[in-house]
Scaffold this motif. Structure first.
Motif, mmCIF file in Angstrom:
data_model
loop_
_atom_site.group_PDB
_atom_site.id
_atom_site.type_symbol
_atom_site.label_atom_id
_atom_site.label_comp_id
_atom_site.label_asym_id
_atom_site.label_seq_id
_atom_site.Cartn_x
_atom_site.Cartn_y
_atom_site.Cartn_z
ATOM 1 N N ARG A 266 0.819 -1.206 0.000
ATOM 2 C CA ARG A 266 0.000 0.000 0.000
ATOM 3 C C ARG A 266 0.858 1.264 0.000
ATOM 4 O O ARG A 266 1.930 1.320 0.599
ATOM 5 N N LEU A 267 0.313 2.254 -0.677
ATOM 6 C CA LEU A 267 0.898 3.584 -0.687
ATOM 7 C C LEU A 267 -0.149 4.552 -0.161
ATOM 8 O O LEU A 267 -1.338 4.259 -0.165
ATOM 9 N N ARG A 268 0.307 5.725 0.247
ATOM 10 C CA ARG A 268 -0.588 6.709 0.843
ATOM 11 C C ARG A 268 -0.476 8.036 0.110
ATOM 12 O O ARG A 268 0.625 8.454 -0.253
ATOM 13 N N VAL A 269 -1.612 8.675 -0.068
ATOM 14 C CA VAL A 269 -1.651 10.047 -0.551
ATOM 15 C C VAL A 269 -2.408 10.857 0.493
ATOM 16 O O VAL A 269 -3.525 10.496 0.880
ATOM 17 N N SER A 270 -1.787 11.938 0.956
ATOM 18 C CA SER A 270 -2.391 12.743 2.012
ATOM 19 C C SER A 270 -3.451 13.673 1.449
ATOM 20 O O SER A 270 -3.556 13.890 0.234
ATOM 21 N N ALA A 271 -4.205 14.267 2.348
ATOM 22 C CA ALA A 271 -5.263 15.200 1.954
ATOM 23 C C ALA A 271 -4.695 16.442 1.281
ATOM 24 O O ALA A 271 -5.422 17.154 0.579
ATOM 25 N N MET A 272 -3.419 16.701 1.480
ATOM 26 C CA MET A 272 -2.748 17.839 0.844
ATOM 27 C C MET A 272 -2.087 17.458 -0.477
ATOM 28 O O MET A 272 -1.386 18.262 -1.077
ATOM 29 N N GLY A 273 -2.284 16.221 -0.902
ATOM 30 C CA GLY A 273 -1.758 15.797 -2.191
ATOM 31 C C GLY A 273 -0.311 15.365 -2.161
ATOM 32 O O GLY A 273 0.395 15.477 -3.175
ATOM 33 N N LYS A 274 0.130 14.829 -1.037
ATOM 34 C CA LYS A 274 1.510 14.348 -0.942
ATOM 35 C C LYS A 274 1.545 12.822 -0.910
ATOM 36 O O LYS A 274 0.750 12.184 -0.216
ATOM 37 N N LEU A 275 2.464 12.257 -1.678
ATOM 38 C CA LEU A 275 2.676 10.821 -1.711
ATOM 39 C C LEU A 275 3.556 10.423 -0.535
ATOM 40 O O LEU A 275 4.636 10.978 -0.337
ATOM 41 N N HIS A 276 3.076 9.452 0.241
ATOM 42 C CA HIS A 276 3.860 8.921 1.358
ATOM 43 C C HIS A 276 4.163 7.460 1.057
ATOM 44 O O HIS A 276 3.255 6.633 0.943
ATOM 45 N N LEU A 277 5.442 7.148 0.954
ATOM 46 C CA LEU A 277 5.861 5.787 0.656
ATOM 47 C C LEU A 277 5.740 4.883 1.872
ATOM 48 O O LEU A 277 5.699 3.661 1.738
ATOM 49 N N CYS A 278 5.710 5.490 3.066
ATOM 50 C CA CYS A 278 5.611 4.732 4.306
ATOM 51 C C CYS A 278 4.906 5.595 5.340
ATOM 52 O O CYS A 278 5.110 6.815 5.377
ATOM 53 N N LEU A 279 4.076 4.974 6.175
ATOM 54 C CA LEU A 279 3.400 5.721 7.231
ATOM 55 C C LEU A 279 4.408 6.402 8.146
ATOM 56 O O LEU A 279 4.156 7.474 8.687
ATOM 57 N N PHE A 280 5.579 5.784 8.287
ATOM 58 C CA PHE A 280 6.603 6.325 9.180
ATOM 59 C C PHE A 280 7.836 6.771 8.398
ATOM 60 O O PHE A 280 8.969 6.579 8.819
ATOM 61 N N GLY A 281 7.603 7.387 7.243
ATOM 62 C CA GLY A 281 8.683 7.897 6.420
ATOM 63 C C GLY A 281 9.108 9.294 6.833
ATOM 64 O O GLY A 281 8.672 9.839 7.854
ATOM 65 N N GLU A 282 9.902 9.886 6.012
ATOM 66 C CA GLU A 282 10.497 11.191 6.350
ATOM 67 C C GLU A 282 9.814 12.351 5.635
ATOM 68 O O GLU A 282 10.452 13.307 5.244
ATOM 69 N N GLY A 283 8.535 12.287 5.465
ATOM 70 C CA GLY A 283 7.821 13.389 4.826
ATOM 71 C C GLY A 283 7.248 12.970 3.492
ATOM 72 O O GLY A 283 7.623 11.937 2.926
ATOM 73 N N GLY A 284 6.333 13.782 2.956
ATOM 74 C CA GLY A 284 5.649 13.435 1.723
ATOM 75 C C GLY A 284 6.263 14.079 0.499
ATOM 76 O O GLY A 284 7.046 15.028 0.584
ATOM 77 N N LEU A 285 5.895 13.556 -0.653
ATOM 78 C CA LEU A 285 6.372 14.032 -1.951
ATOM 79 C C LEU A 285 5.195 14.657 -2.681
ATOM 80 O O LEU A 285 4.179 13.999 -2.912
ATOM 81 N N ASP A 286 5.310 15.922 -3.036
ATOM 82 C CA ASP A 286 4.177 16.681 -3.561
ATOM 83 C C ASP A 286 3.755 16.189 -4.942
ATOM 84 O O ASP A 286 4.581 16.081 -5.863
ATOM 85 N N LEU A 287 2.441 15.878 -5.080
ATOM 86 C CA LEU A 287 1.868 15.461 -6.370
ATOM 87 C C LEU A 287 0.988 16.543 -6.973
ATOM 88 O O LEU A 287 0.558 16.407 -8.119
ATOM 89 N N ARG A 288 0.728 17.588 -6.229
ATOM 90 C CA ARG A 288 -0.312 18.552 -6.591
ATOM 91 C C ARG A 288 -0.085 19.152 -7.985
ATOM 92 O O ARG A 288 -1.031 19.378 -8.742
ATOM 93 N N HIS A 289 1.184 19.408 -8.323
ATOM 94 C CA HIS A 289 1.478 20.024 -9.621
ATOM 95 C C HIS A 289 1.206 19.082 -10.782
ATOM 96 O O HIS A 289 1.169 19.506 -11.946
#
Length: 333
Positions: A266-289
């Motif tokens: 499973r992968l996660r996308v936050s409500a702000m449009g960030k891709l999270h590779l792990c629930l306990f990772g080091e921050g999200g990667l912006d997909l919004r653009h």
């Protein structure tokens, strides 16, 4: 004739990602002591910055194009979104999506779960950390126990064959309630999922005081005759147990067990449009653009595939490193 090769989402450890956890808000109206004990605190952005319906459609479509067939709509509390039913319908109508699930605190279920099912919701998880109304209030900060129980009953009435109930067992708070929970599911088609308390950035002290090992719970269940079920490709992380004398099931989510991440799908996308590779990772990667129009899909898929090359083999919870996750509501658990 040249064959078209469908894109896939796979990391360098050959894990396939068939399951998307999509947060649509980080707002929650409960104050659970293991997540938001002081209640929801805005992070400086307005609700309008949450993913909009067209962006959600593009995210889900891209994942489905790569073989993802299950989407869980999460929060915060997802039903706080006024367009929650529309979001369910949009996800359910996406070609390739077979399972549409949500995780909710259940306070709106009695009134709205029929609409959600009609819109295409196929699976539902409800958070219930105690079967005692007073203790439920103490853990959640809300006197809504009867309301949530009515919502679960209503879910069965409108056609759900099974309801999953998420419970965080905590030492000296509710861990002694295991027999009561087992009695509750003996004649009910509920999959009761015991979630091991997880350490997050804002909850170090609570974790130290109240963590209960999921392994100890599993040993108690096995001693009572519970048996392990086989796992499906797009299942979540729970080890599911059944018992011939029970209509309900038990799911155990044990992130501290060795090898927990081996079956990550499973992968996660936050409500702000960030891709999270792990629930306990080091921050999200912006997909919004990459969500502004439908023509962005190839670039969006390529970006996600590239980022998967950086996904680590495991989280580092066992080393006390919870990454950048301040609390579970921030990216949907």
């Amino acid at each position: 004739m040249k064959q078209t090769v469908e894109p896939v989402l796979q990391d360098k450890f050959e894990r396939r990602f068939l399951y998307l956890r999509l947060s649509i808000t980080d707002v929650c109206n409960f104050k659970c002591n293991y997540c938001l004990p002081d209640g929801y605190r805005p992070n400086g952005t307005k609700n309008s910055s949450f993913l909009q319906l067209d962006e959600i459609q593009r995210v889900v479509s891209a994942f489905a194009h790569c073989g993802t067939n299950k989407v869980r709509i999460t929060g915060g509390e997802p039903s706080l979104r006024k367009d929650f039913t529309e979001i369910i319908a949009s996800v359910a109508q996406t070609q390739g999506i077979e399972k549409v699930a949500t995780t909710t605190n259940g306070y709106r279920m009695a009134e709205h779960v029929a609409q959600w099912r009609d819109a295409g919701l196929t699976h539902i998880n409800v958070s219930v950390d105690s079967l005692d109304a007073n203790q439920f209030n103490a853990i959640t900060g809300q006197d809504r126990f009867k309301q949530v129980m009515s919502g679960i009953d209503r879910a069965f009435e409108v056609g759900f064959k099974q309801v999953k109930v998420n419970t965080v067992l905590m030492k000296d708070l509710n861990d002694y309630s295991l027999p009561q929970f087992l009695d509750w599911i003996k004649h009910r088609p509920i999959q009761l999922r015991f979630i091991e308390l997880m350490q997050t950035g804002e909850m170090d002290d609570l974790f130290a005081r109240h963590h209960v090992s999921g392994v100890s719970i599993r040993n108690r269940l096995i001693a009572q005759g519970w048996l392990l079920k086989s796992r499906q490709a797009n299942d979540g992380p729970a080890q599911v147990y059944y018992h011939p004398d029970y209509l309900g099931e038990i799911g155990l989510i044990m992130p501290y067990e060795k090898g927990f991440c081996t079956s990550c799908n499973r992968l996660r996308v936050s409500a702000m449009g960030k891709l999270h590779l792990c629930l306990f990772g080091e921050g999200g990667l912006d997909l919004r653009h990459l969500l502004t129009n439908d023509d962005d899909q190839p670039a969006l898929i390529e970006f996600i595939q590239q980022q998967l090359e950086t996904k680590k083999v495991s989280h580092f919870l066992d080393q006390g490193n919870s990454g950048a996750t301040p609390h579970l509501a921030s990216i949907g658990g």
